[in-house]
Write a protein that holds these residues in place. Sequence first.
Motif, PDB file in Angstrom:
ATOM      1  N   HIS A  29       0.807  -1.208   0.000  1.00 13.42           N
ATOM      2  CA  HIS A  29       0.000   0.000   0.000  1.00 13.42           C
ATOM      3  C   HIS A  29       0.846   1.267   0.000  1.00 13.42           C
ATOM      4  O   HIS A  29       0.413   2.300  -0.471  1.00 13.42           O
ATOM      5  N   LEU A  92     -17.291  -1.346  -2.279  1.00 12.89           N
ATOM      6  CA  LEU A  92     -15.830  -1.432  -2.297  1.00 12.89           C
ATOM      7  C   LEU A  92     -15.129  -0.130  -1.931  1.00 12.89           C
ATOM      8  O   LEU A  92     -13.971   0.076  -2.272  1.00 12.89           O
ATOM      9  N   PHE A 115      -8.937  -6.903   0.395  1.00 13.00           N
ATOM     10  CA  PHE A 115      -9.094  -7.013  -1.049  1.00 13.00           C
ATOM     11  C   PHE A 115      -7.794  -7.453  -1.701  1.00 13.00           C
ATOM     12  O   PHE A 115      -7.760  -8.371  -2.523  1.00 13.00           O
TER      13      PHE A 115
ATOM     14  N   ASN B 731      -0.845   0.944  -6.360  1.00 10.26           N
ATOM     15  CA  ASN B 731      -1.578  -0.042  -5.571  1.00 10.26           C
ATOM     16  C   ASN B 731      -2.895   0.516  -5.047  1.00 10.26           C
ATOM     17  O   ASN B 731      -3.921  -0.163  -5.048  1.00 10.26           O
ATOM     18  N   VAL B 732      -2.879   1.779  -4.655  1.00 11.83           N
ATOM     19  CA  VAL B 732      -4.102   2.383  -4.129  1.00 11.83           C
ATOM     20  C   VAL B 732      -5.178   2.412  -5.212  1.00 11.83           C
ATOM     21  O   VAL B 732      -6.350   2.128  -4.964  1.00 11.83           O
ATOM     22  N   LEU B 734      -5.411   0.330  -7.659  1.00 16.16           N
ATOM     23  CA  LEU B 734      -5.846  -1.046  -7.908  1.00 16.16           C
ATOM     24  C   LEU B 734      -6.814  -1.552  -6.852  1.00 16.16           C
ATOM     25  O   LEU B 734      -7.811  -2.188  -7.177  1.00 16.16           O
ATOM     26  N   VAL B 735      -6.506  -1.283  -5.584  1.00 15.45           N
ATOM     27  CA  VAL B 735      -7.304  -1.935  -4.544  1.00 15.45           C
ATOM     28  C   VAL B 735      -8.331  -1.013  -3.923  1.00 15.45           C
ATOM     29  O   VAL B 735      -9.147  -1.447  -3.117  1.00 15.45           O
ATOM     30  N   ASP B 736      -8.297   0.292  -4.249  1.00 17.22           N
ATOM     31  CA  ASP B 736      -9.256   1.171  -3.597  1.00 17.22           C
ATOM     32  C   ASP B 736     -10.049   1.995  -4.605  1.00 17.22           C
ATOM     33  O   ASP B 736     -11.236   1.766  -4.797  1.00 17.22           O
ATOM     34  N   ALA B 739     -11.248  -0.466  -7.318  1.00 21.33           N
ATOM     35  CA  ALA B 739     -11.319  -1.841  -6.816  1.00 21.33           C
ATOM     36  C   ALA B 739     -12.322  -2.681  -7.610  1.00 21.33           C
ATOM     37  O   ALA B 739     -12.106  -3.865  -7.834  1.00 21.33           O
TER      38      ALA B 739
END
Lengths: 138, 783
Positions: A29, A92, A115, B731-732, B734-736, B739
Amino acid sequence: MNTIILRTIAPALTALMIIFSLFVLLRGHNEPGGGFIGGLIAASAMALYGISSGVRAVRRALYFHPVTMGGFGVLMAACSGIPSYINQVPFLSGIWWKVPLGNGDYFDLSTPMIFDIGVWFVVVGAITAIMLTLEEAD
Amino acid sequence: MLLAVLSGFILALFAPLLKRFLGYRAGWLLAILPASIFVYFLGQYDQVMAEHAIFEYHPWIPSLGLNLTFYLDGISLLFALLISGIGTFIMIYSGGYLKGHVHLGRFFAFMLMFMASMLGVVLSSNLMAIFIFWELTSVTSFLLIGFDHLRQASRRAALQALLVTGLGGLAMLAGFVLLGASIGNFEMADILSFGDVIKDSDLYLPILILILLGAFTKSAQFPFHFWLPNAMEAPTPVSAFLHSATMVKAGIYLMMRTYPILGDTVEWSLILGIFGGFTLLAGTFIAIRQTDLKQMLAYTTMASLGLLTMLLGAGGEGAVEGAVLYLLAHSLFKGGLFMVAGTIYHEAGTLDITKLGGLRKKMPITFFAALIAALSMGGIIPLVGFIAKESMYHALLHGDPLSFILLIVAIMGNAMMFAIGFAVALKPMLGKLGDMPKQAHEGGIMLWIGPLTLGICGLAAGLGIAYLGHTIVHSAVSAIGNENAGTELHLWGGINAPLMLSLLTMGLGGIIYYFYDKARAFADAVLNWIGWGPNKGFDQFLTLLLRIAEIITNTFQTGHLKTYMRNTFILLALVIWVPMIAYDALPDIDFASLTKPTFYEAGILLIAVLGLYAVLVAKSRLTSIVSLGILGFAVAILFMLFGAPDLSFTQFMVETLTAVILALVMTRLKLDKSDAKYGMEAIVATIVAVAVGSGFAALLLRVMQTELDMSLSDYFTKYSAAIAHGHNIVNVILVDFRALDTLGEISVVMTTGVVILALIKLKPKNHKHESQKGKNKLKETAS
């Protein structure tokens, strides 16, 4: 390919790679990394182990069928959207909790992390499944 | 109203359970729902009369403009009453008719779902909601026609009905979109208030044709009628409910509903008049030829729908009133006659009119129900069918030349229907006992209560027409005509022209009935002489479609990976180069302005080129795969140097895994060690490779020249840490932030994985190797 050197070193290397993969996954992250890259590393680890020690050994070590792992990953990623319903935010949306560790510190638990772990499982599961099946003799 | 529509769907879930506990008697219990819906709508009547219409709003997906808005005016009220009222008796009848059937619970569930969808069609105001319910009726009809799914004829009929009505539904959707877009509003209730705006717009004709396509397919107008007779494969309660009383009337409903905004133009009158009139004549003519009771009824239903369409085409207050009355009369007598036919089949074991006979003593109640329905169908006083006929003659008499032609068509059609109606009701009942497979006797109460009640309703409606004319018929007509319909309705209007025409119709009908066998032989001969019909055409069309699909598949799906790859790459090269040249957008790079590469950048570039060279000269496949890895690694290092660690990281891993998997695929598929190309093949491959490679290079250079829109980058840089608590923006995202996209992607990865697994485990029969490898290659490029 089945040299004694590879066979000796591969299990240790595999273990190292998996630990590294988890490290990459969790730091993703804030620094380069994340579920996708981490998953690829772990999948390479499985490939290495498979080439050196055979498919059976990998399957035994994995315990779960790789497809199951992948499916679990999709489920996990999808379920990380459930708290959005409870908080009544769009599906999400990232939600963060502070989990007290007892000694005054806090651990940041978040839905994006869940996730991302889901993504990791999918990548590991899908690629390992394909590779193991290919490696298996008929 | 929301509950009235949705309760059917909800109860459908529990219907199989109820059937398990109560057996066929569950029909009585399930009939309570439509009965209470009927009572509910009856209770709404006063309010509808007082306020002209009731409007109800429930948000569904407001962001898409899709809402469950209900609009109850005279015409939807009439339909809702018919659907729920007849539905009540159909539920009871189903229990009796399919007593002991294994899947009776499922049947009940389908029927309830259908009823709910049908109520949705006639009550919805939102155009998209109408479309959805409309298609739901097609789907439930598909399930019900194919209920006896072990028989091939059932499956074909079900599919045919679904395809025809489904295609019509799509046309209707296109019409709705045009309609809604030209007004800027997707609420029927609002659109209706626009009056003549649409008739004056340029889009009027496309809207009209598209919406009529929907209506004509659903209401079985020529040349889309053929699915309706085939749909008689369904159990009789389905034919009675869906394919005569309600679903096929959805098209009529649509035409009535859009009458104020689309109707009464030259185009409208011509299209509806011609198609409706032709459907009426063709339907009755083909019906005479049939010997199967249900087929006779099916073709007369088609004819009646043609008559309704024709009346709406003639337009004007009187014709609309005639259509409304005939709609009511037809639903009552045709629903009843179908149930009678079902009962005869249930008891006597055959539907063949030439074998049936003399049942009146064995089945007195059914005989009475059949007779009363036939009287209404024949238009005999004092039944409601008589008034409907008088009313339509009255309207057509006072019109233009077109109306006069339609009047003649109507008389001919009605005369033939008179004969067929009595043939259906009387032939099996009168005369001496026929040669039937079963010893017939009166069916149980569940079988006769429906047709009997509907018949009595037809009689009561006739006797009480003065009252009906003031109330429900009046409100329906004024809802369609958008004006206050003023004509008084009487059972007996004195001796006048319509009555004379009625007598003429009956006389003609009587003659046809008397010479029924000759008429049948004549119709048979003519139709045999014509031979081809849309039903055959449908099969030919499907065959043609499959043939074309086969040709396309065989052209592109050769089973050779080489062909796939070559075609893909040729297309790719074209996609890149053609627009770039056509729009004169070739890259224009000022090489002097570029910074000189440092020595290590140059070194890495050199390694990449060497890797490429190794790929080209490699003797074996394995060497070229590994050499390709060298190239990939070099590129990965370049990514690293230019500040994309994530990308570089991924590239390393993908290159590694690609090499491993490709090597595995090679050994697995026992490919040749070498993959050398010679002659023509080598030249083509070179050209394609250079075209794609240079194309990508040019494209990337061109992209660098354009001004980059940084707003997204700025957004993510600004909010990544602030909102999503992460410093790795990639990454943020991709996953947030994105998402949901990632969720979609991992589902694809998983599915692909499972598919590849299945393909590998598939025992190759003859030459499946190539296509397997193709899939794996695809996966490679994807990851």
